[in-house]
Design a protein around this motif. Structure first.
Motif, PDB file in Angstrom:
ATOM      1  N   VAL A 208       0.889  -1.129  -0.021  1.00 31.84           N
ATOM      2  CA  VAL A 208      -0.096  -0.058  -0.042  1.00 31.84           C
ATOM      3  C   VAL A 208       0.968   1.257  -0.081  1.00 31.84           C
ATOM      4  O   VAL A 208       1.709   1.423   0.973  1.00 31.84           O
ATOM      5  CB  VAL A 208      -1.230  -0.049   1.231  1.00 31.84           C
TER       6      VAL A 208
ATOM      7  N   SER B  35       0.719   4.310   0.843  1.00 35.59           N
ATOM      8  CA  SER B  35       0.098   5.142   1.764  1.00 35.59           C
ATOM      9  C   SER B  35       1.022   6.382   1.824  1.00 35.59           C
ATOM     10  O   SER B  35       0.438   7.733   1.919  1.00 35.59           O
ATOM     11  CB  SER B  35      -0.301   4.559   2.932  1.00 35.59           C
TER      12      SER B  35
ATOM     13  N   TRP C  85      -8.369  -2.924  -1.755  1.00 29.93           N
ATOM     14  CA  TRP C  85      -8.456  -1.675  -0.776  1.00 29.93           C
ATOM     15  C   TRP C  85      -9.383  -2.095   0.397  1.00 29.93           C
ATOM     16  O   TRP C  85      -9.278  -1.732   1.418  1.00 29.93           O
ATOM     17  CB  TRP C  85      -8.988  -0.648  -1.608  1.00 29.93           C
TER      18      TRP C  85
ATOM     19  N   TYR D 289      -5.287   3.035   7.349  1.00 26.59           N
ATOM     20  CA  TYR D 289      -5.120   3.456   5.797  1.00 26.59           C
ATOM     21  C   TYR D 289      -6.170   4.399   5.227  1.00 26.59           C
ATOM     22  O   TYR D 289      -6.173   5.220   4.329  1.00 26.59           O
ATOM     23  CB  TYR D 289      -5.077   2.224   4.707  1.00 26.59           C
TER      24      TYR D 289
ATOM     25  N   TYR E  36      -5.300   7.895   6.244  1.00 31.47           N
ATOM     26  CA  TYR E  36      -4.377   8.435   5.232  1.00 31.47           C
ATOM     27  C   TYR E  36      -5.110   8.963   3.974  1.00 31.47           C
ATOM     28  O   TYR E  36      -4.629  10.019   3.534  1.00 31.47           O
ATOM     29  CB  TYR E  36      -3.412   7.277   4.954  1.00 31.47           C
TER      30      TYR E  36
END
Length: 164
Positions: free
Chosen positions: A88, A90, A135, A145, A148
């Motif tokens: 990910v 992020s 996701w 996440y 974020y």
């Protein structure tokens, strides 16, 4: 593992999730966590990754998008089984995409170190329904996440690594 120990670990994980969602963490962590991970990983010859105490982690070795030189980056990952991992991008909820994502886009054949084993993998940027499903799984795996993503305008990049 005794029930009391599991409860302590769960409480610790919740605390880390809450801390990792803060803007202060987003400012400090990118400078501290990767440096510590690289040092400990090197000292233990690939056997220990400090950040993996809370989240599973890999050490990614990819060629730089522009330089072509090897770039070593410790990253949290979500193991999917069957020789696959989800990464990910992020960047701790900071505005720009992390550099390692550009490296994967330019040079998708990379290597990871997973639990002390060097594994050749191919990276694929996920899009559409495949990204949506990944996701959703990532948010269940690590809820910060969502925080974020809410802080930034760019769409967080998701990559699936598959063993070559």
């Amino acid at each position: 593992m005794p029930a009391e120990r599991k409860a302590e670990r769960k409480a610790g994980r919740k605390l880390v999730q809450k801390m990792s969602s803060t803007r202060t963490f987003a400012k400090v962590a990118p400078h501290v966590i990767p440096a510590m991970d690289r040092a400990v990983h090197r000292l233990t010859r690939g056997k220990v990754l400090l950040s993996a105490r809370m989240l599973p982690g890999v050490v990614l070795t990819a060629r730089g998008a522009r330089s072509g030189r090897p770039r070593v980056t410790p990253l949290a990952c979500m193991p999917e089984g069957d020789g696959r991992w989800l990464l990910v991008g992020s960047n701790f909820g900071r505005p720009g995409h992390p550099a390692w994502t550009a490296n994967l886009l330019a040079h998708p054949d990379v290597e990871i170190n997973w639990r002390g084993e060097d594994v050749p993998v191919r990276a694929e940027l996920l899009t559409g329904e495949e990204r949506a499903a990944a996701w959703k799984a990532a948010l269940e795996f690590w809820p910060p996440y969502a925080t974020y993503q809410a802080r930034i305008e760019r769409e967080i990049r998701l990559f699936r690594l598959t063993r070559r």
